[in-house]
Scaffold this motif. Sequence first.
Motif, PDB file in Angstrom:
ATOM      1  N   GLY A 110       0.724  -1.217  -0.028  1.00  0.00           N
ATOM      2  CA  GLY A 110      -0.106   0.012  -0.068  1.00  0.00           C
ATOM      3  C   GLY A 110       0.994   1.290  -0.140  1.00  0.00           C
ATOM      4  N   ILE A 111       1.866   1.229   0.814  1.00  0.00           N
ATOM      5  CA  ILE A 111       2.809   2.428   0.843  1.00  0.00           C
ATOM      6  C   ILE A 111       3.411   2.700  -0.697  1.00  0.00           C
ATOM      7  CG2 ILE A 111       4.907   3.241   1.963  1.00  0.00           C
ATOM      8  CD1 ILE A 111       4.024   1.979   4.426  1.00  0.00           C
ATOM      9  N   ALA A 112       4.123   1.453  -1.013  1.00  0.00           N
ATOM     10  CA  ALA A 112       4.596   1.541  -2.279  1.00  0.00           C
ATOM     11  C   ALA A 112       3.550   2.297  -3.475  1.00  0.00           C
ATOM     12  CB  ALA A 112       5.319   0.333  -2.925  1.00  0.00           C
ATOM     13  N   SER A 113       2.412   1.729  -3.451  1.00  0.00           N
ATOM     14  CA  SER A 113       1.326   2.017  -4.206  1.00  0.00           C
ATOM     15  C   SER A 113       1.100   3.493  -4.364  1.00  0.00           C
ATOM     16  CB  SER A 113       0.017   1.240  -4.361  1.00  0.00           C
ATOM     17  OG  SER A 113      -0.684   1.753  -5.068  1.00  0.00           O
ATOM     18  N   PHE A 114       1.227   3.956  -3.014  1.00  0.00           N
ATOM     19  CA  PHE A 114       0.719   5.529  -2.713  1.00  0.00           C
ATOM     20  C   PHE A 114       1.903   6.124  -3.047  1.00  0.00           C
ATOM     21  CE2 PHE A 114       1.745   8.958   0.150  1.00  0.00           C
ATOM     22  CZ  PHE A 114       0.541   9.994  -0.110  1.00  0.00           C
ATOM     23  N   LEU A 115       3.205   5.972  -3.148  1.00  0.00           N
ATOM     24  CA  LEU A 115       4.203   6.650  -3.413  1.00  0.00           C
ATOM     25  C   LEU A 115       4.655   6.830  -4.935  1.00  0.00           C
ATOM     26  CD1 LEU A 115       6.954   5.613  -0.681  1.00  0.00           C
ATOM     27  CD2 LEU A 115       5.797   7.682  -0.874  1.00  0.00           C
ATOM     28  N   ARG A 116       3.901   5.793  -5.598  1.00  0.00           N
ATOM     29  CA  ARG A 116       4.044   6.094  -7.156  1.00  0.00           C
ATOM     30  C   ARG A 116       2.636   6.290  -7.793  1.00  0.00           C
ATOM     31  NH1 ARG A 116       6.200   0.599  -6.251  1.00  0.00           N
ATOM     32  NH2 ARG A 116       4.283  -0.078  -7.043  1.00  0.00           N
ATOM     33  N   SER A 117       1.688   6.671  -7.106  1.00  0.00           N
ATOM     34  CA  SER A 117       0.408   7.048  -7.475  1.00  0.00           C
ATOM     35  C   SER A 117       0.313   8.313  -8.453  1.00  0.00           C
ATOM     36  CB  SER A 117      -0.664   7.374  -6.418  1.00  0.00           C
ATOM     37  OG  SER A 117      -0.288   8.530  -5.678  1.00  0.00           O
ATOM     38  N   PRO A 118      -0.399   8.705  -9.230  1.00  0.00           N
ATOM     39  CA  PRO A 118      -0.682   9.758 -10.120  1.00  0.00           C
ATOM     40  C   PRO A 118      -0.787  10.961  -9.280  1.00  0.00           C
ATOM     41  CG  PRO A 118      -1.964   8.178 -11.096  1.00  0.00           C
ATOM     42  CD  PRO A 118      -1.447   7.357  -9.785  1.00  0.00           C
ATOM     43  N   GLU A 119      -1.671  10.865  -8.228  1.00  0.00           N
ATOM     44  CA  GLU A 119      -1.607  12.012  -7.259  1.00  0.00           C
ATOM     45  C   GLU A 119      -0.363  12.329  -6.532  1.00  0.00           C
ATOM     46  OE1 GLU A 119      -3.732   8.943  -7.257  1.00  0.00           O
ATOM     47  OE2 GLU A 119      -5.584   9.455  -7.831  1.00  0.00           O
ATOM     48  N   THR A 120       0.386  11.368  -5.987  1.00  0.00           N
ATOM     49  CA  THR A 120       1.606  11.514  -5.485  1.00  0.00           C
ATOM     50  C   THR A 120       2.442  12.371  -6.574  1.00  0.00           C
ATOM     51  OG1 THR A 120       1.231   9.808  -3.813  1.00  0.00           O
ATOM     52  CG2 THR A 120       3.378  11.096  -4.310  1.00  0.00           C
ATOM     53  N   ARG A 121       2.521  11.884  -7.751  1.00  0.00           N
ATOM     54  CA  ARG A 121       3.165  12.472  -8.871  1.00  0.00           C
ATOM     55  C   ARG A 121       3.000  14.143  -9.138  1.00  0.00           C
ATOM     56  NH1 ARG A 121       6.790  11.553 -12.956  1.00  0.00           N
ATOM     57  NH2 ARG A 121       6.485  13.049 -14.786  1.00  0.00           N
ATOM     58  N   ALA A 122       1.622  14.164  -9.137  1.00  0.00           N
ATOM     59  CA  ALA A 122       0.975  15.532  -9.406  1.00  0.00           C
ATOM     60  C   ALA A 122       1.197  16.570  -8.199  1.00  0.00           C
ATOM     61  CB  ALA A 122      -0.598  15.550  -9.439  1.00  0.00           C
ATOM     62  N   LEU A 123       1.201  15.910  -7.134  1.00  0.00           N
ATOM     63  CA  LEU A 123       1.836  16.930  -6.013  1.00  0.00           C
ATOM     64  C   LEU A 123       3.156  17.127  -5.792  1.00  0.00           C
ATOM     65  CD1 LEU A 123       1.028  18.280  -2.928  1.00  0.00           C
ATOM     66  CD2 LEU A 123       1.794  15.958  -2.032  1.00  0.00           C
ATOM     67  N   ILE A 124       4.084  16.301  -6.157  1.00  0.00           N
ATOM     68  CA  ILE A 124       5.539  16.335  -6.336  1.00  0.00           C
ATOM     69  C   ILE A 124       5.866  17.276  -7.431  1.00  0.00           C
ATOM     70  CG2 ILE A 124       7.556  15.073  -6.748  1.00  0.00           C
ATOM     71  CD1 ILE A 124       6.685  13.048  -4.718  1.00  0.00           C
ATOM     72  N   GLU A 125       5.056  17.272  -8.551  1.00  0.00           N
ATOM     73  CA  GLU A 125       5.634  18.106  -9.619  1.00  0.00           C
ATOM     74  C   GLU A 125       4.985  19.605  -9.375  1.00  0.00           C
ATOM     75  OE1 GLU A 125       4.706  18.368 -14.463  1.00  0.00           O
ATOM     76  OE2 GLU A 125       4.110  16.447 -13.455  1.00  0.00           O
ATOM     77  N   ARG A 126       3.816  19.554  -8.638  1.00  0.00           N
ATOM     78  CA  ARG A 126       3.620  21.029  -8.353  1.00  0.00           C
ATOM     79  C   ARG A 126       4.488  21.586  -7.525  1.00  0.00           C
ATOM     80  NH1 ARG A 126      -1.479  18.747  -7.715  1.00  0.00           N
ATOM     81  NH2 ARG A 126      -1.334  18.916  -5.330  1.00  0.00           N
ATOM     82  N   LYS A 127       4.764  21.066  -6.541  1.00  0.00           N
ATOM     83  CA  LYS A 127       5.959  21.580  -5.408  1.00  0.00           C
ATOM     84  C   LYS A 127       7.091  21.816  -5.935  1.00  0.00           C
ATOM     85  CE  LYS A 127       3.476  21.253  -1.281  1.00  0.00           C
ATOM     86  NZ  LYS A 127       3.407  22.136  -0.410  1.00  0.00           N
TER      87      LYS A 127
END
Length: 83
Positions: free
Chosen positions: A9-26
């Motif tokens: 679950g943690i690995a899935s969260f760290l690679r999710s599209p939502e996480t990518r979008a947040l990291i890209e915005r930041k």
Amino acid sequence: MRVVVNRRGIASFLRSPETRALIERKTRAAERAAAADGGQFRTDIETGDRRVRGAVIGDYQSDDMESTRAKLLRGLDGARGAD
């Protein structure tokens, strides 16, 4: 009490599209804040096997590394408010 970590679950969260979008915005907000008073910076965003990674690459055209470091630190402050 025993705690069991859900590694998948943690690995899935760290690679999710939502996480990518947040990291890209930041990361892009940090780049804009760092370059606000001059200098050339760029971002690098990558989805790896384990996580999404974002980086702001510094102003290597400047001979003053202290100035570049200060701009990158301002970039971190600028990313703090970006959502």
